[in-house]
Design an enzyme around this catalytic site. Structure first.
Site, PDB file in Angstrom:
ATOM      1  N   GLN A 259      39.166  40.456  37.195  1.00 43.73           N
ATOM      2  CA  GLN A 259      38.498  40.043  38.424  1.00 43.73           C
ATOM      3  C   GLN A 259      36.988  40.036  38.199  1.00 43.73           C
ATOM      4  O   GLN A 259      36.445  40.925  37.543  1.00 43.73           O
ATOM      5  CB  GLN A 259      38.881  40.995  39.568  1.00 43.73           C
ATOM      6  CG  GLN A 259      38.457  40.553  40.952  1.00 43.73           C
ATOM      7  CD  GLN A 259      37.048  41.024  41.338  1.00 43.73           C
ATOM      8  OE1 GLN A 259      36.497  41.922  40.700  1.00 43.73           O
ATOM      9  NE2 GLN A 259      36.478  40.424  42.368  1.00 43.73           N
ATOM     10  N   SER A 260      36.305  39.019  38.702  1.00 39.39           N
ATOM     11  CA  SER A 260      34.856  38.891  38.627  1.00 39.39           C
ATOM     12  C   SER A 260      34.416  38.902  37.155  1.00 39.39           C
ATOM     13  O   SER A 260      34.811  38.031  36.393  1.00 39.39           O
ATOM     14  CB  SER A 260      34.185  39.994  39.449  1.00 39.39           C
ATOM     15  OG  SER A 260      32.808  39.766  39.614  1.00 39.39           O
ATOM     16  N   ALA A 261      33.604  39.872  36.723  1.00 44.88           N
ATOM     17  CA  ALA A 261      33.238  39.929  35.304  1.00 44.88           C
ATOM     18  C   ALA A 261      34.484  40.045  34.432  1.00 44.88           C
ATOM     19  O   ALA A 261      34.513  39.556  33.295  1.00 44.88           O
ATOM     20  CB  ALA A 261      32.296  41.098  35.047  1.00 44.88           C
TER      21      ALA A 261
ATOM     22  N   SER B  31      37.234  38.543  35.204  1.00 41.68           N
ATOM     23  CA  SER B  31      37.779  37.186  35.144  1.00 41.68           C
ATOM     24  C   SER B  31      37.058  36.382  34.069  1.00 41.68           C
ATOM     25  O   SER B  31      37.654  35.522  33.417  1.00 41.68           O
ATOM     26  CB  SER B  31      37.662  36.496  36.508  1.00 41.68           C
ATOM     27  OG  SER B  31      36.347  36.048  36.772  1.00 41.68           O
TER      28      SER B  31
ATOM     29  N   HIS C  88      34.670  40.592  48.088  1.00 41.56           N
ATOM     30  CA  HIS C  88      34.822  40.521  46.637  1.00 41.56           C
ATOM     31  C   HIS C  88      35.475  41.808  46.143  1.00 41.56           C
ATOM     32  O   HIS C  88      34.984  42.898  46.423  1.00 41.56           O
ATOM     33  CB  HIS C  88      33.427  40.359  46.029  1.00 41.56           C
ATOM     34  CG  HIS C  88      33.389  39.983  44.590  1.00 41.56           C
ATOM     35  ND1 HIS C  88      33.879  38.797  44.103  1.00 41.56           N
ATOM     36  CD2 HIS C  88      32.865  40.639  43.514  1.00 41.56           C
ATOM     37  CE1 HIS C  88      33.669  38.731  42.800  1.00 41.56           C
ATOM     38  NE2 HIS C  88      33.069  39.835  42.417  1.00 41.56           N
TER      39      HIS C  88
END
Length: 533
Positions: free
Chosen positions: A225-227, A229, A443
Site C-alpha cells: 500500500q502507498s510506498a 504499492s 489513506h
C-alpha cells in the site's frame, strides 16, 4: 483380553507414538533452513476478536534475517547475502527496524542490521505448499507495526510475509563514487536504489526458503500500500524479479503516467541525474568528501540530517530511474509490457490523494487551487463539470475533483496495461470510514480490513466492521490463491474492461461507474496533452 481388542489397543498405541509434525502446528517443529534452524511460536494464545477460525494452527516467526547487516562497508550498497547461524534461532521477537524507517521509532530497536522478515503460517507441515503473499509497508512504517499483522491472512490458508527495507539516504542515496563501485559488481553504472534492491532481495529469499514454512515458492503474490504499492509495482516491472511472482496487489498506487501526480505520489521517482546531483550535495552537507567517510559516520548522524532536511523541499530521497532496477519509464513499461505479466488488483480510497474528509474551504480557495493545478481553457472546463458558488459547494467540488482524478487515473492505467498484457486487472474504490476517527475513508484505512486483523488495532470496531473485513479479506485471499477475487457468497467483481467501471468496496459491494462519462473524457483529454512519466 480378546485378540481383536488387543489388536485394537496395539493399533491405537502405535498411532499415538507416530510423530505429531504431520498434524501439529509448525510451532511444535524446528524448521531447518539453508541458514540455520528456526523455532517459531503460536501467533495467538486465545481466540482473537473477529473472523479467525484456524487461529490455533497459526505459527509466527519474527526477525529472520534475509540479508546481512547494512552497516559499515555495506551501507549504500546492494543487500549482501544473509549470514547463517549455528544454534537454533528462536524467532519470538521483532528484528531491528531500519534507521529513518518510521516516525515512531522510539517503540522499536533501531539498527542498520535491519533486513529481516516475519512469517505467519497455518501450515501443519513443511510440505503444505500454501499460497504466499509478500507485504510491503507504506512510508514511515515498519514490518513490526500492528497494522500489518499477518494472522488474519494465515487463518485463510495464506502464508503471509512482511519485511523491513531501507529508506531515506540509507535506501536511496546516489553518488558518482557509488555508481563507479556498483558498476564493478553487478556491472551497471548507476546507484541509489538500495531500498528497492532490499525489496527484491526479500522476494528472492522468500522464493528460496518459504517451502520450509509450508509455503509454495512457485505461488507468490506481491502486495503493498502507498510506498509499499510502489515496491510492488517495481517488482512487477523489473527484469531483476522476472518469473518470481504470480500476481500483484497494488493499493493506492498506480495511475495514468500522463498525470503529473504520478511524479509525486508514492510510486514517484526522480531521474538518475537528479539523484546523483543530490548525493553530491548531501555529502557536502555531512562535511565529508568520500563515500568511505560517509560509511564511517554513526548512523545517527544521517538520521539527524534527514530530520533536518525533511523540513525543506530541497532533498528527495526516493527511487531513481536507473534503467537497471527500474528498467524504463512507467509509460514505456506499460506500452511494451511489464517484465512480470501477472494478474493485478489495484484501487484507491475515497479520502486520499487530495481529497480530504470534512473539508471546509472558501470559494476563493477553490478557484485558487484550480488555477494552480490547471491552466488556460482547462480551468473553465473543470469548473463546468465541478461547479461551485459558495463554501459548501466549493468544498464538495474540490473533493470530487480530486477523488475522480484518482479513480479515472487508475482506470486509464488499466487500459494501458490491457493493451500490452493478456492478464486481467481488477479495480476497486474503498469508501468505508473506520470508527473512532475523523479522516473518513483515509489513506491506509482499508488495510485492517484487507488483512482481517482488526484484533490487533485499538479502534472501537462494531459488528459491521468485522463483516466488512470478512468480505474484503475473502476477495483478497481469493485473488492471492487464484488470480481472481471472486468466490462463493461474494458479489461478483468483473475484471476491468473498456466501460470505465470500478468495484465499490466497503459500505457496499457493487459495480459502479468510475465517474460521469464527461468527467472521464475531460481527464483523458487533459492527460493526453501532458508529457508521460
Amino acid at each position: 483380553m480378546a485378540t481383536s481388542s488387543f489388536s485394537s489397543l496395539v493399533t491405537l498405541l502405535s498411532l499415538l507414538s507416530l510423530p505429531l509434525a504431520t498434524n501439529a502446528a509448525l510451532y511444535d517443529t524446528v524448521i531447518h533452513t539453508a541458514y540455520g534452524d528456526v523455532q517459531g511460536y503460536p501467533a495467538f494464545n486465545s481466540s482473537p476478536a473477529g473472523n479467525l477460525t484456524n487461529w490455533r494452527d497459526i505459527t509466527v516467526w519474527k526477525g529472520i534475517p534475509f540479508a546481512a547487516t547494512t552497516a559499515g562497508n555495506n551501507r549504500f550498497r546492494e543487500p549482501q547475502p544473509a549470514v547463517g547461524w549455528n544454534s537454533t534461532l528462536y524467532a519470538s521477537n521483532w528484528g531491528p527496524v531500519c534507521p529513518a524507517a518510521t516516525s515512531g521509532q522510539s517503540d522499536y530497536t533501531i539498527a542498520e542490521d535491519c533486513l529481516n522478515l516475519n512469517i505467519w503460517s497455518a501450515a501443519n507441515s513443511s510440505s503444505a505448499k500454501l499460497p504466499v503473499v509478500m507485504w510491503s509497508y507504506p512510508a514511515e512504517s515498519t514490518a513490526a507495526d500492528a497494522l500489518f499483522n499477518g494472522g488474519g491472512m494465515a487463518d485463510k490458508g495464506v502464508v503471509f510475509v512482511n519485511y523491513n527495507y531501507r529508506t531515506g539516504s540509507f535506501g536511496w542515496l546516489s553518488h558518482p563514487q557509488l555508481s563507479q563501485e556498483f558498476a564493478a559488481s553487478p556491472g551497471h553504472n548507476s546507484s541509489g536504489n538500495w531500498g528497492l534492491l532490499d525489496q527484491f532481495a526479500a522476494l528472492k529469499w522468500i522464493r528460496a526458503n518459504i517451502a520450509d514454512f509450508g509455503g509454495d515458492p512457485d505461488h507468490i503474490t506481491v502486495m503493498g500500500q502507498s510506498a509499499g504499492s510502489a515496491a510492488t509495482y517495481h517488482i512487477v516491472n523489473s527484469p531483476l524479479t522476472e518469473g518470481l511472482i504470480v500476481g500483484a496487489i497494488i493499493e493506492s498506487g498506480v495511475r495514468d503516467p500522463h498525470d503529473p501526480l504520478a511524479s509525486t505520489v508514492a510510486e514517484g521517482y526522480i531521474s538518475l541525474e537528479e539523484s546523483l546531483e543530490q548525493g553530491i550535495k548531501f555529502l557536502d552537507y555531512l562535511n565529508v568528501s568520500t563515500i568511505a567517510e560517509a560509511r564511517a559516520l554513526p548512523y545517527a548522524d544521517l538520521v539527524t540530517s534527514l530530520a533536518t532536511l525533511g523540513s525543506t523541499s530541497e532533498w528527495t530521497f526516493t527511487a531513481c530511474l536507473d534503467y537497471y532496477a527500474i528498467p524504463s519509464t512507467y509509460y514505456d513499461s506499460l506500452v511494451h509490457g511489464a517484465a512480470n505479466q501477472v494478474p493485478v488488483l489495484t484501487g484507491n480510497t475515497k479520502d486520499e490523494s487530495g481529497a480530504t474528509y470534512g473539508l471546509t474551504i472558501t470559494l476563493e480557495e477553490y478557484y485558487a487551487d484550480l488555477n494552480e493545478t490547471y491552466n488556460g481553457t482547462w480551468i473553465q472546463r473543470f469548473l463546468d463539470l465541478y461547479p461551485a458558488n459558495n463554501s459548501i459547494t466549493a468544498s464538495g467540488a474540490y473533493n470530487s475533483q480530486w477523488t475522480d482524478r484518482s479513480k479515472v487515473g487508475t482506470y486509464l492505467w488499466t487500459q494501458l496495461w490491457k493493451n500490452a498484457s493478456n492478464q486481467t486487472v481488477y479495480n476497486y474504490f474503498w469508501n468505508h470510514a473506520p470508527p473512532g476517527q475523523t479522516q473518513g475513508a483515509y489513506h491506509e484505512s482499508e488495510i485492517n480490513y484487507v488483512l482481517n486483523n482488526l484484533y490487533d488495532t485499538d479502534l472501537p470496531w462494531a459488528s459491521n466492521d468485522y463483516k466488512i473485513a470478512a468480505t474484503m479479506n475473502s476477495y483478497w485471499v481469493n485473488f492471492i490463491k487464484t488470480g481472481n477475487p471472486n468466490g462463493p457468497g461474494l458479489v461478483h467483481w468483473p475484471a476491468c474492461g473498456t466501460n470505465a467501471s470500478v468495484q465499490v468496496v466497503g459500505n457496499e459491494f457493487e459495480q459502479a461507474t468510475v465517474a460521469d462519462p464527461a468527467k472521464v473524457k475531460l481527464y483523458e483529454e487533459y492527460f493526453a496533452g501532458l508529457k508521460v512519466y
